[in-house]
Write a protein that holds these residues in place. Sequence first.
Motif, PDB file in Angstrom:
ATOM      1  N   ASP A  78      48.052  -2.270  10.626  1.00  0.00           N
ATOM      2  CA  ASP A  78      47.924  -1.604  11.927  1.00  0.00           C
ATOM      3  C   ASP A  78      49.036  -2.083  12.851  1.00  0.00           C
ATOM      4  OD1 ASP A  78      46.966  -0.042  13.945  1.00  0.00           O
ATOM      5  OD2 ASP A  78      45.012  -1.005  14.104  1.00  0.00           O
ATOM      6  N   LYS A 133      41.995  -3.370  11.177  1.00  0.00           N
ATOM      7  CA  LYS A 133      42.133  -2.582  12.404  1.00  0.00           C
ATOM      8  C   LYS A 133      42.270  -3.484  13.607  1.00  0.00           C
ATOM      9  CE  LYS A 133      42.210   1.385  14.529  1.00  0.00           C
ATOM     10  NZ  LYS A 133      43.309   2.348  14.287  1.00  0.00           N
ATOM     11  N   SER A 147      36.847   0.428   9.787  1.00  0.00           N
ATOM     12  CA  SER A 147      37.886   1.457   9.707  1.00  0.00           C
ATOM     13  C   SER A 147      38.473   1.828  11.064  1.00  0.00           C
ATOM     14  CB  SER A 147      37.324   2.711   9.036  1.00  0.00           C
ATOM     15  OG  SER A 147      36.223   3.219   9.779  1.00  0.00           O
ATOM     16  N   ASP A 148      37.650   1.736  12.119  1.00  0.00           N
ATOM     17  CA  ASP A 148      38.142   2.099  13.450  1.00  0.00           C
ATOM     18  C   ASP A 148      37.277   1.425  14.506  1.00  0.00           C
ATOM     19  OD1 ASP A 148      39.782   3.260  15.303  1.00  0.00           O
ATOM     20  OD2 ASP A 148      39.019   5.307  15.072  1.00  0.00           O
ATOM     21  N   CYS A 204      37.105   7.485  11.506  1.00  0.00           N
ATOM     22  CA  CYS A 204      37.894   7.557  12.736  1.00  0.00           C
ATOM     23  C   CYS A 204      37.002   8.011  13.884  1.00  0.00           C
ATOM     24  CB  CYS A 204      39.080   8.508  12.568  1.00  0.00           C
ATOM     25  SG  CYS A 204      38.634  10.143  11.935  1.00  0.00           S
ATOM     26  N   CYS A 236      41.826  10.791  10.112  1.00  0.00           N
ATOM     27  CA  CYS A 236      42.309  10.406  11.434  1.00  0.00           C
ATOM     28  C   CYS A 236      42.050  11.539  12.420  1.00  0.00           C
ATOM     29  CB  CYS A 236      43.797  10.061  11.392  1.00  0.00           C
ATOM     30  SG  CYS A 236      44.818  11.233  10.459  1.00  0.00           S
ATOM     31  N   CYS A 278      47.876   8.946   9.416  1.00  0.00           N
ATOM     32  CA  CYS A 278      47.617   8.542  10.798  1.00  0.00           C
ATOM     33  C   CYS A 278      48.119   9.600  11.775  1.00  0.00           C
ATOM     34  CB  CYS A 278      48.308   7.204  11.073  1.00  0.00           C
ATOM     35  SG  CYS A 278      48.022   6.542  12.725  1.00  0.00           S
TER      36      CYS A 278
END
Length: 410
Positions: free
Chosen positions: A134, A177, A217-218, A260, A303, A344
Amino acid sequence: MGQIFREFDKKSSDGNSESESSNVSYVSSDAEEIETEDDNNPSCDEAFEDKDTADDCQDNEDEVVKAILAEKNKLRDHPPPITTEDFIVDISFSPIKNLIAIANIVGDILLYEYSNEEAKLVNTFELHLKACRDVEFDDSGLTMYSTAKDKVIMATDVETGKLKQCYENAHDDPVYKLLCLDSSKFVTGDDGGTIKLWDLRKPGAIFSLKIGEDYVSDMITNDSQKYLVCAGGDGVLSSVDLKASKLYTTSEEYDAELTCMGLFRSDTKLLVGSGKGKLYLFNWKEFGLHSDEYIGQKQSIQCMVPVTQNIVVTSGEDGILRATHMFPQRQLGIVGQHQLPVECLDISHDGQFIASCSHDNDVKFWNISYFESLDSIIDLNHKQDKKRDMINNLPSSTIKNASDFFSGLL
C-alpha cells in the motif's frame, strides 16, 4: 486487492499494456485506404472528365484531410497512460497537486507528475526489500506512507525524499492496508486480521487489536474519526471504537471476502464490495447488518471510488470500470476499460481524473469531469434498460458511444 494480489505476490505480470484507442487511429486508417485504393479504381480526374465533378471529389478529399488534422490537433482531456516494468500493486494521488505515487512488486515507489500532455517520472524511492502492499499520502500531501510484505512501515518526505520514520517488524504478519487519519496518525491492518494505531511522534504503536482471522482488505472512517470500519478476507465487517481503543461491532459473515469500501450521502451511507460482485449498503454506525444489497457485476469487485454523493465507480477482475448511481440504484455505464484485471482505483485531488492500474503493468487516467453535471440530468423515474446500461460507454471510455448514452438519460 484481495485474491488477485495474493496470486501475483512475488511475481510480475507479463501481460502487454493495452494501447489507448483514439479517434485519430480510426480516421487515419480511412485515410490510408483512400491513398491505397486498388489501381483498377480510377482517380477523380480519370473517372470524370467534367471539371466540376472532379473539383467536388477533390473537395471531399480535402474535408477528410481537414478532419484528420483537426483530430490530431485536438487537445487531450486526460494524461497519457503510464507503463512500468514491474507489476503495480497500488496507486495514490497527492491531495494537493498533480502527483501520483505508484507502488510496485519489487518494493519501489515511483512518483509521477502528470498533465494532459505528459506523465513524467520525477522520483523513485527504493524503500522496501519485498513487494509493496500500500502507498498513501497524508492529508497535507507532504508525507508519503508505504507498507510492504517485509513488515516495514515507512514515512517519507515527498519533497526531499528523506525518511521521516521507519517501523521495522511493525506487525507479526505482513502489512496489507494503511489509512491516514491526519498529519501524524495512521492505522494499519495485516494479513492475520490485526490492526494497529500509530503516531509518527511515538516510537511504537498506540494500540493493537485482533479483529479477525484473515487479512484486512480495506479500512475507512469519517470526519469525526470515532469509528474505524474494517473489511476482511473472512467476509466479516468489523468496526473499532478508536476513542475507546476497543471493538465496537462485527457483522454477520458474508459468503465472500469483503474487498473495498466507500462513503456516500455526507458519510451517512457505507458501501462495501465483495468477491462475488455484490455491493452491500450499510447505515453508518449500524455495521452489524446491511440495509440493502445489489448485484454490481458477475466478477469480483476489487476496488471502488466515490465520485459524487450518489455515484460510485467500481472495477475488478473483468478490467471494466463501471459507474453506478446508488440512490436509487441504477447502472450508468462504462467509465473505462483494461484488458486485464484492475488492481486499484483512486481519484485526483481536484476530482477531474480517476486513475486505474491493471495487471498490464499500466496506469490509465479517465477524465470524469462530466459527472459534475450528470446527477442533475439523470431522470431516475425513467424506465431503465439494464442490459444496455451495463455495456454503455460513458464519455471517458476510449470506446465511444457517448451520444447513445446521453440520449437515453432523459
